[in-house]
Motif scaffolding. Structure first.
Motif, PDB file in Angstrom:
ATOM      1  N   VAL A   1      47.045 -10.881  65.844  1.00 42.80           N
ATOM      2  CA  VAL A   1      47.720 -12.020  65.468  1.00 42.80           C
ATOM      3  C   VAL A   1      49.201 -11.666  64.707  1.00 42.80           C
ATOM      4  CG1 VAL A   1      47.871 -14.565  64.324  1.00 42.80           C
ATOM      5  CG2 VAL A   1      45.582 -13.336  64.885  1.00 42.80           C
ATOM      6  N   ILE A   2      50.266 -12.285  65.549  1.00 41.62           N
ATOM      7  CA  ILE A   2      51.621 -11.831  65.102  1.00 41.62           C
ATOM      8  C   ILE A   2      52.261 -12.862  64.438  1.00 41.62           C
ATOM      9  CG2 ILE A   2      53.863 -10.611  65.925  1.00 41.62           C
ATOM     10  CD1 ILE A   2      50.354 -10.460  68.188  1.00 41.62           C
ATOM     11  N   GLY A   3      53.097 -13.040  63.437  1.00 35.64           N
ATOM     12  CA  GLY A   3      53.605 -14.121  62.760  1.00 35.64           C
ATOM     13  C   GLY A   3      55.180 -13.587  62.736  1.00 35.64           C
ATOM     14  N   THR A   4      56.097 -14.199  63.293  1.00 31.92           N
ATOM     15  CA  THR A   4      57.398 -13.599  63.601  1.00 31.92           C
ATOM     16  C   THR A   4      58.243 -14.574  62.425  1.00 31.92           C
ATOM     17  OG1 THR A   4      58.003 -15.244  65.385  1.00 31.92           O
ATOM     18  CG2 THR A   4      57.341 -12.961  65.970  1.00 31.92           C
ATOM     19  N   SER A   5      59.127 -13.793  61.833  1.00 32.37           N
ATOM     20  CA  SER A   5      60.046 -14.515  60.611  1.00 32.37           C
ATOM     21  C   SER A   5      61.399 -14.084  60.714  1.00 32.37           C
ATOM     22  CB  SER A   5      59.473 -13.928  59.453  1.00 32.37           C
ATOM     23  OG  SER A   5      58.054 -14.212  59.107  1.00 32.37           O
ATOM     24  N   GLY A   6      61.750 -14.091  62.152  1.00 29.42           N
ATOM     25  CA  GLY A   6      63.323 -13.892  62.302  1.00 29.42           C
ATOM     26  C   GLY A   6      64.022 -12.798  61.790  1.00 29.42           C
ATOM     27  N   ALA A   7      64.958 -12.684  61.042  1.00 32.41           N
ATOM     28  CA  ALA A   7      65.822 -11.583  60.511  1.00 32.41           C
ATOM     29  C   ALA A   7      64.823 -10.853  59.399  1.00 32.41           C
ATOM     30  CB  ALA A   7      67.007 -12.021  59.894  1.00 32.41           C
ATOM     31  N   ALA A   8      63.532 -11.435  59.034  1.00 27.55           N
ATOM     32  CA  ALA A   8      62.756 -10.978  57.896  1.00 27.55           C
ATOM     33  C   ALA A   8      61.658  -9.979  58.767  1.00 27.55           C
ATOM     34  CB  ALA A   8      62.062 -12.162  57.177  1.00 27.55           C
ATOM     35  N   GLY A   9      61.808 -10.045  60.095  1.00 22.91           N
ATOM     36  CA  GLY A   9      60.863  -9.168  61.009  1.00 22.91           C
ATOM     37  C   GLY A   9      59.453 -10.004  61.264  1.00 22.91           C
ATOM     38  N   ALA A  10      58.370  -9.100  61.189  1.00 20.08           N
ATOM     39  CA  ALA A  10      57.215 -10.151  61.661  1.00 20.08           C
ATOM     40  C   ALA A  10      56.050  -9.233  60.940  1.00 20.08           C
ATOM     41  CB  ALA A  10      56.985  -9.803  63.123  1.00 20.08           C
ATOM     42  N   HIS A  11      54.921 -10.020  60.819  1.00 18.43           N
ATOM     43  CA  HIS A  11      53.598  -9.591  60.153  1.00 18.43           C
ATOM     44  C   HIS A  11      52.852  -9.467  61.478  1.00 18.43           C
ATOM     45  CE1 HIS A  11      55.696 -10.282  56.558  1.00 18.43           C
ATOM     46  NE2 HIS A  11      54.913  -9.224  55.934  1.00 18.43           N
ATOM     47  N   LEU A  12      51.863  -8.298  61.410  1.00 10.70           N
ATOM     48  CA  LEU A  12      50.778  -8.132  62.481  1.00 10.70           C
ATOM     49  C   LEU A  12      49.423  -7.964  61.574  1.00 10.70           C
ATOM     50  CD1 LEU A  12      49.849  -7.183  65.311  1.00 10.70           C
ATOM     51  CD2 LEU A  12      50.243  -4.575  64.596  1.00 10.70           C
ATOM     52  N   LEU A  13      48.558  -8.821  62.299  1.00  3.69           N
ATOM     53  CA  LEU A  13      47.154  -8.695  61.664  1.00  3.69           C
ATOM     54  C   LEU A  13      45.963  -8.354  62.880  1.00  3.69           C
ATOM     55  CD1 LEU A  13      45.396  -9.217  59.024  1.00  3.69           C
ATOM     56  CD2 LEU A  13      44.985 -11.521  59.919  1.00  3.69           C
ATOM     57  N   THR A  14      44.960  -7.567  62.892  1.00  2.07           N
ATOM     58  CA  THR A  14      44.424  -6.840  63.646  1.00  2.07           C
ATOM     59  C   THR A  14      42.767  -7.423  63.571  1.00  2.07           C
ATOM     60  OG1 THR A  14      44.157  -4.758  62.825  1.00  2.07           O
ATOM     61  CG2 THR A  14      46.003  -5.219  64.705  1.00  2.07           C
ATOM     62  N   GLY A  15      42.696  -8.066  62.469  1.00  2.00           N
ATOM     63  CA  GLY A  15      41.335  -8.517  62.229  1.00  2.00           C
ATOM     64  C   GLY A  15      41.337  -9.475  60.675  1.00  2.00           C
ATOM     65  N   PRO A  16      40.261 -10.122  60.558  1.00  2.00           N
ATOM     66  CA  PRO A  16      40.468 -11.042  59.492  1.00  2.00           C
ATOM     67  C   PRO A  16      40.517 -10.304  58.102  1.00  2.00           C
ATOM     68  CG  PRO A  16      38.326 -11.150  60.506  1.00  2.00           C
ATOM     69  CD  PRO A  16      39.135 -10.474  61.225  1.00  2.00           C
ATOM     70  N   ASP A  17      39.824  -8.888  58.297  1.00  2.00           N
ATOM     71  CA  ASP A  17      39.838  -8.128  56.968  1.00  2.00           C
ATOM     72  C   ASP A  17      40.817  -6.834  56.958  1.00  2.00           C
ATOM     73  OD1 ASP A  17      37.969  -9.763  55.517  1.00  2.00           O
ATOM     74  OD2 ASP A  17      36.292  -8.896  57.042  1.00  2.00           O
ATOM     75  N   ALA A  18      41.816  -6.867  58.151  1.00  2.00           N
ATOM     76  CA  ALA A  18      42.436  -5.840  58.352  1.00  2.00           C
ATOM     77  C   ALA A  18      43.626  -6.029  57.332  1.00  2.00           C
ATOM     78  CB  ALA A  18      43.033  -5.614  59.632  1.00  2.00           C
ATOM     79  N   GLU A  19      44.382  -4.880  57.263  1.00  2.00           N
ATOM     80  CA  GLU A  19      45.801  -4.988  56.460  1.00  2.00           C
ATOM     81  C   GLU A  19      46.470  -5.715  57.037  1.00  2.00           C
ATOM     82  OE1 GLU A  19      49.058  -1.776  54.872  1.00  2.00           O
ATOM     83  OE2 GLU A  19      47.412  -1.016  55.864  1.00  2.00           O
ATOM     84  N   LEU A  20      47.397  -6.545  56.529  1.00  2.00           N
ATOM     85  CA  LEU A  20      48.636  -7.176  57.016  1.00  2.00           C
ATOM     86  C   LEU A  20      49.824  -6.155  57.212  1.00  2.00           C
ATOM     87  CD1 LEU A  20      49.487  -9.951  58.109  1.00  2.00           C
ATOM     88  CD2 LEU A  20      50.370 -10.489  55.773  1.00  2.00           C
TER      89      LEU A  20
END
Length: 305
Positions: free
Chosen positions: A206-225
């Motif tokens: 799951v990838i959440g994009t935030s424009g100039a602030a970059g993005a966050h990547l999650l590969t599982g419910p308990d994985a590191e963001l």
């Protein structure tokens, strides 16, 4: 075909405004002018994938109208195969107000669709059988095609755009796709929403994009963001329109080649940064050679990571 893109075909009218929000006035003089051109989210994902060398096919509903002619011409000129289903209500259209800093406000014509619209299941199944992956736009009636795609065995991606984490319309997309992209713009707690999608759905990323602030990547419910830094555009930013679609195309290009998800996210960040240098009035996307060269340069500068 490498990728079947469903939905998101339409026409935008681009209006460059002096600022956003636009001050009330009886009139505004608009320069460099007002331009109507083909290209909404599905069109731009398809263009991005095509420019990166992936065999791409686009499926959506179009009207027998001037807007539909623009979309058909766009695909013909770009060399992207298009299967269209007739839409009696007309081709999707929107007005994009674009500020000097590249931010945009989109006004969508909600009359260009009906509740009983459907992409014919036999058409979806036939195209999916020839595809390795399907990217499903959020536009109606694509949600109804998700079961056929799931049964076909193709992997699925989707972009929830500026979902607020609550609107029920987005949930079938969020919980069915193997890859879920979304903007964090409207989220009160982005991490909570990303983890909820990962926990309740099928997504391996799951990838959440935030424009100039970059993005966050999650590969599982308990994985590191994991935070993905933004990439500096190669030339000045002129327009953010299409940046999210470009990120999706860049990510998929690497993901379908079997790259690790962090590498895929870097590909997406590079493609998204390039898109910010392209005016909304023009259809363009980064090419494969330029993308790979910039990824190699950035990884070299980071010591190969």
């Amino acid at each position: 075909m490498d990728v079947l893109v469903l939905g998101g075909a339409g026409v935008d009218t681009i209006v460059y405004v002096p600022e956003l929000p636009l001050p009330y006035a009886d009139s505004h003089m608009i320069r460099p002018g007002i331009v109507t051109r083909a290209g909404q989210t599905g069109d731009f994902v398809a263009l991005g994938l095509h420019r990166l060398g992936l065999r791409t096919h686009h499926l959506d509903m179009l009207g027998a109208d001037p807007e539909g002619d623009l979309v058909r011409g766009f695909h013909r000129d770009q060399g992207i195969p298009l299967t269209e289903v007739r839409q009696p209500a007309g081709t999707k259209r929107a007005v994009n107000l674009v500020g000097p800093d590249g931010r945009r406000l989109s006004l969508y014509d909600a009359t260009r669709g009906r509740d009983d619209d459907r992409l014919p299941p036999q058409v979806v199944k036939a195209l999916a059988a020839r595809s390795g992956h399907a990217h499903v736009s959020l536009t109606q009636p694509c949600a109804h095609a998700l079961p056929e795609l799931r049964d076909s065995g193709v992997t699925i991606s989707t972009d929830l755009h500026d979902w607020d984490g609550r609107d029920a319309y987005h949930e079938p997309f969020a919980l069915t796709a193997d890859l879920v992209f979304l903007s964090t713009t409207a989220l009160d707690d982005p991490e909570r929403t990303l983890r909820d999608i990962a926990a309740r759905g099928r997504a391996s990323a799951v990838i959440g994009t935030s424009g100039a602030a970059g993005a966050h990547l999650l590969t599982g419910p308990d994985a590191e963001l994991v935070h993905i830094p933004a990439v500096s555009p190669p030339t000045p930013v002129v327009d953010s329109n299409g940046a999210g679609d470009a990120f999706v195309a860049g990510f998929l290009h690497a993901w379908l080649a079997g790259a690790p998800v962090l590498t895929c996210a870097l590909h997406g960040a590079v493609a998204g940064a390039y898109a910010c240098t392209v005016p909304s009035t023009r259809a363009d996307a980064i090419g494969r050679d330029a993308l790979l060269a910039e990824v190699a340069r950035l990884r070299g500068a980071a010591g190969g990571h």
